[in-house]
Each structure stands twice: as structure tokens, then as C-alpha cells.
Design an enzyme around this catalytic site. Structure first.
Site, PDB file in Angstrom:
ATOM      1  N   ASP A 162      -0.582  -4.168   7.176  1.00  0.00           N
ATOM      2  CA  ASP A 162      -0.958  -3.594   5.764  1.00  0.00           C
ATOM      3  C   ASP A 162      -1.218  -4.685   4.689  1.00  0.00           C
ATOM      4  OD1 ASP A 162       1.784  -4.444   4.547  1.00  0.00           O
ATOM      5  OD2 ASP A 162       2.563  -2.702   5.471  1.00  0.00           O
ATOM      6  N   LYS A 163      -1.598  -4.380   3.381  1.00  0.00           N
ATOM      7  CA  LYS A 163      -2.048  -4.943   2.505  1.00  0.00           C
ATOM      8  C   LYS A 163      -0.880  -6.087   2.226  1.00  0.00           C
ATOM      9  CE  LYS A 163      -3.672  -4.999  -2.311  1.00  0.00           C
ATOM     10  NZ  LYS A 163      -3.781  -4.113  -3.616  1.00  0.00           N
TER      11      LYS A 163
END
Length: 268
Positions: free
Chosen positions: A127-128
């Protein structure tokens, strides 16, 4: 970005695709083996009438083809087997794992500008807010085998949390925790080091649940400060610089293939 190779060096490291002479497979499998797309994507293309064998449109995904002889086209263009490539990236925090982001955020492909390879896709996601080891390949069979739960490929993470880890916390993570009605469990968890107010733990997973470690920590009322993936199936991030890309060595690739069941598990 650091770690860039010249286009010539990149070409020298791209491995030619294994020959498939006399190999009869279904049409979706053929498109996957040619490195064009996954079997699921191929089935969608076939259903939409976009795939042809020679000049004949085929809409039945169970159609068999001989990869050594069939001329397969998508949208009228002949599909030719691509050279296969296997990359590892040290993903920086703040990048999203997608090729095109509708919000215009920087993506992991900003690190891959030296690798102009069609259909190059990440194997899984980070994820980011997460960092660390992320694999890329255009070998869809290899990627699917690596992600398949039945292969039990472990992934190791170093995680910084906002408190001092204790035995009860680590035991709870390996025993299993419920979050949003789902049981989440780590294969292993141990403390790496601690400061005055926070600590680092190492967590090993064999599952591929969305945001699994963050959700487990939330269930324990613990805040995740940093999350770095440091290994996949024994392939270690090592000294690869942040934002840098490296082609997997023959030994690294061979070891991963062995752990997912060998070449037979990928080709059959």
C-alpha cells in the site's frame, strides 16, 4: 533514480521465453504463456470477441491451440512471445502500486522508466504507506504461482510500532486476531529492537490478506509507524537502495521457482 542500468545492460539481462513447440493449451492459457495478459483477462478478451486464431474470431475460451503453430491475434494484432524479465524494486513510501492513478499520485512505475517492457506487472502489492521489496514480471504464470496460497511463500516485514512490544502482543499475532470479522494470523513474530517509546518487530506472513499487519495491530490498539517488506520466499531486499531496481539473478530466480514447486508447477 539510483541503480539504473543502461538500455543495453537491461537487454542483456532479459531472459528469452522458454520454447513451447508442440504445446497444446487452451486459448486463455496461450495468451498467458505468451506474456500478453492473465488467463482471467484473456477470458474477458475472448468473450468480447477481440481474439482471433488466424483470421477466425474465437469466443469460446475452451478452444485448444498449438503454441508452436497457431497465429493468435488480439484486436487484429499478432501476439508474439515477449522476452521474460524479473525485477525487484525497493519501493519508497508514498508511491501507489498501480500503473495509472486517477488521482495523479506518483506510482511505482515512476521507478521503472528504464524498463520499457509491455505488460510488466507487480507481483502482489504494497500500500501507499508501506515500503520495501516489490517484484515485477511479465511472466504471468510465475506471478500466479508465487501468489497462490497453496505454495506457502513466506513474506517478512520489519514493522515499527508506537509502543514496546511484549510477549503477549507477539503471541496474539501468531495465535490469531479478529478484525472486521476476519481471522488474521502471522506465521511468526519477534522483537528486533526497542527505544524509549517505540520498537521494531519482525513479522512473517504466508497469507495475502489486504493490509493484514496493519489490521492486526489495529486489533491490538497499536499504531504502525513504518512497515517495510524485507523478504519474499527467501529473496532478501538486502542493500538495494530506496527507489532502485535490480534484475533478479539466475540463482535468485531458480530458488524462487524451487520454492513454488519448480518449473513443472509453472508450466503445467
Amino acid at each position: 533514480m539510483k541503480g539504473r542500468r543502461s538500455p543495453q545492460k537491461i537487454r542483456e539481462h532479459i531472459r528469452p521465453q522458454a520454447e513451447s513447440a508442440g504445446k497444446r493449451v487452451t486459448l486463455p492459457r496461450a495468451l498467458s504463456k505468451l506474456g500478453y495478459c492473465s488467463r482471467t483477462q484473456a477470458e474477458r478478451l475472448i468473450a468480447e470477441g477481440r481474439v482471433a486464431i488466424g483470421d477466425r474470431i474465437v469466443t469460446d475460451p475452451s478452444t485448444w491451440v498449438d503454441l508452436s503453430a497457431a497465429l493468435i491475434k488480439v484486436d487484429g494484432k499478432e501476439i508474439i512471445a515477449e522476452a521474460r524479465i524479473y525485477l525487484m524494486l525497493n519501493k519508497p513510501r508514498g508511491l501507489v502500486t498501480t500503473r495509472h492513478d486517477p488521482e495523479g499520485r506518483p506510482t511505482v512505475y515512476d521507478c521503472l522508466t528504464d524498463f520499457d517492457v509491455p505488460h510488466l506487472s507487480p507481483v502482489g502489492r504494497l500500500d501507499k504507506a508501506s515500503e520495501g521489496l516489490l517484484l515485477f514480471t511479465n511472466d504471468t504464470e510465475f506471478a500466479q504461482a508465487l501468489l497462490d496460497p497453496i505454495t506457502h511463500i513466506s513474506k517478512s516485514y520489519h514493522v515499527q510500532i508506537d509502543q514496546i512490544a511484549d510477549d503477549d502482543m507477539l503471541t496474539a499475532m501468531t495465535s490469531g486476531l479478529r478484525h472486521d470479522g476476519e481471522l488474521l494470523r502471522a506465521t511468526a513474530a519477534r522483537k528486533l529492537r526497542e527505544g524509549d517509546r517505540n520498537s521494531w518487530i519482525e513479522v512473517e506472513l504466508q497469507e495475502g490478506r489486504n493490509r493484514q499487519i496493519r489490521r492486526m495491530l489495529e486489533a491490538l490498539d497499536v499504531t504502525c509507524l513504518r512497515l517495510v517488506r524485507v523478504a519474499i520466499g527467501g529473496l532478501e531486499l538486502g542493500d538495494l537502495a530506496k527507489g532502485s531496481v535490480r534484475v533478479l539473478s539466475e540463482d535468485q530466480l531458480k530458488d524462487l521457482r524451487r520454492k513454488i514447486g519448480g518449473s513443472k508447477a509453472i508450466r503445467d
